[in-house]
Each structure stands twice: as structure tokens, then as C-alpha cells.
Design a protein around this motif. Sequence first.
Motif, PDB file in Angstrom:
ATOM      1  N   UNK A  40      -2.625   0.207   3.848  1.00 52.51           N
ATOM      2  CA  UNK A  40      -2.978  -0.725   4.924  1.00 52.51           C
ATOM      3  C   UNK A  40      -4.215  -0.292   5.688  1.00 52.51           C
ATOM      4  N   UNK A  41      -4.547   0.983   5.601  1.00 51.71           N
ATOM      5  CA  UNK A  41      -5.698   1.471   6.341  1.00 51.71           C
ATOM      6  C   UNK A  41      -5.551   1.256   7.834  1.00 51.71           C
ATOM      7  N   UNK A  42      -4.386   1.604   8.380  1.00 48.82           N
ATOM      8  CA  UNK A  42      -4.144   1.417   9.813  1.00 48.82           C
ATOM      9  C   UNK A  42      -5.222   2.114  10.626  1.00 48.82           C
ATOM     10  N   UNK A  43      -5.882   1.352  11.456  1.00 48.73           N
ATOM     11  CA  UNK A  43      -6.937   1.918  12.287  1.00 48.73           C
ATOM     12  C   UNK A  43      -6.584   1.848  13.757  1.00 48.73           C
ATOM     13  N   UNK A  44      -5.774   0.881  14.143  1.00 48.42           N
ATOM     14  CA  UNK A  44      -5.398   0.754  15.545  1.00 48.42           C
ATOM     15  C   UNK A  44      -4.373   1.827  15.892  1.00 48.42           C
ATOM     16  N   UNK A  45      -4.698   2.618  16.897  1.00 46.03           N
ATOM     17  CA  UNK A  45      -3.787   3.672  17.325  1.00 46.03           C
ATOM     18  C   UNK A  45      -3.633   3.635  18.839  1.00 46.03           C
ATOM     19  N   UNK A  46      -2.606   4.309  19.311  1.00 43.13           N
ATOM     20  CA  UNK A  46      -2.418   4.419  20.747  1.00 43.13           C
ATOM     21  C   UNK A  46      -3.115   5.675  21.258  1.00 43.13           C
ATOM     22  N   UNK A  47      -2.897   6.003  22.510  1.00 46.74           N
ATOM     23  CA  UNK A  47      -3.569   7.146  23.125  1.00 46.74           C
ATOM     24  C   UNK A  47      -3.140   8.483  22.516  1.00 46.74           C
ATOM     25  N   UNK A  48      -2.022   8.496  21.787  1.00 44.26           N
ATOM     26  CA  UNK A  48      -1.546   9.719  21.140  1.00 44.26           C
ATOM     27  C   UNK A  48      -1.963   9.783  19.674  1.00 44.26           C
ATOM     28  N   UNK A  49      -2.685   8.774  19.196  1.00 47.91           N
ATOM     29  CA  UNK A  49      -3.137   8.756  17.812  1.00 47.91           C
ATOM     30  C   UNK A  49      -2.117   8.200  16.844  1.00 47.91           C
ATOM     31  N   UNK A  50      -1.054   7.610  17.353  1.00 49.10           N
ATOM     32  CA  UNK A  50      -0.025   7.040  16.490  1.00 49.10           C
ATOM     33  C   UNK A  50      -0.404   5.622  16.091  1.00 49.10           C
TER      34      UNK A  50
END
Length: 142
Positions: A40-50
Motif C-alpha cells: 500500500x505504500x502507507x505514507x500518512x502517519x501520526x506524530x509517533x510515526x505510526x
Amino acid sequence: AIDKDEISSLQAGRERMESALGTLNSMSSYENFSIFVRSCGLKATDAQGLPKDGLRNSIPGQIISIRNLNRDERPQHLRDFNSARANNLKTALTLYKKLQHQHMHRFTSENPGHQLAQNYLKLAAKAKGQKQVPGSIQVDTD
């Protein structure tokens, strides 16, 4: 008795959770997580990098919808029911984030050059400077 708004909220919540179930299945094991991230190439992350995936995106909206129901005049038993629903979703999100942290630690060590791994390491280092380390979960209690 449950009114139309309550039924609509329950149906919408069920539909969102059913659609997010695929994400949960992809996180069930590290192997599935690794395949999911690479494909999926997830690029959206939260402030913790998840990774911010379908499940992470749907639960907060459901919690808000449930809390909005409790703003209307409702019998106490429905308010209690809605509060329990919101609390259960908040707990599920906390556990899901913990599982993501576990998978990200392993993914990062096995794939240090991957963009998601590099982002996670960068944000983990930043979080340490903010007295928050990967694996710790901060959940808004409002």
C-alpha cells in the motif's frame, strides 16, 4: 426505546467497522503488516510515526458521532450505552496503536531504508526529546 438517530448511528458505526476490518486483518500478524505496508505504500502517519490507516481514521469519527448523540436529550440508559460504546472504541484504538508500535519496531529493524521506517525513527527520536517514547500511548480523554 431506541430512536431513529440511535439506530442510524449504530448502523453507520457497524458499516465503518466492517469496512475497517480489512485493516485489522492486515495487522493481525507482523507478516501481514509487512506485506500491507509494502503493497500500500502507507505514507500518512501520526506524530509517533505510526501508519494512519482505515481503522485509525474511522474510530475517532465514530467516537465523535457517539458523543454528539449524547448531547441531545436522551434517557440515562441510552447515554450510558453510548458512553460505553465510545469508551470501548477508545480502548480498541489504544490497543491497535500498541500493536502498530510492536510491528513498526520490527519492521524498522528489518527494513531500515524503507520510507515508513525512516519516518518512524525520526519521529521516535523527536518523541524522546518530548518525553514520549515509541510504545507509549497517549489518548485524549475528553
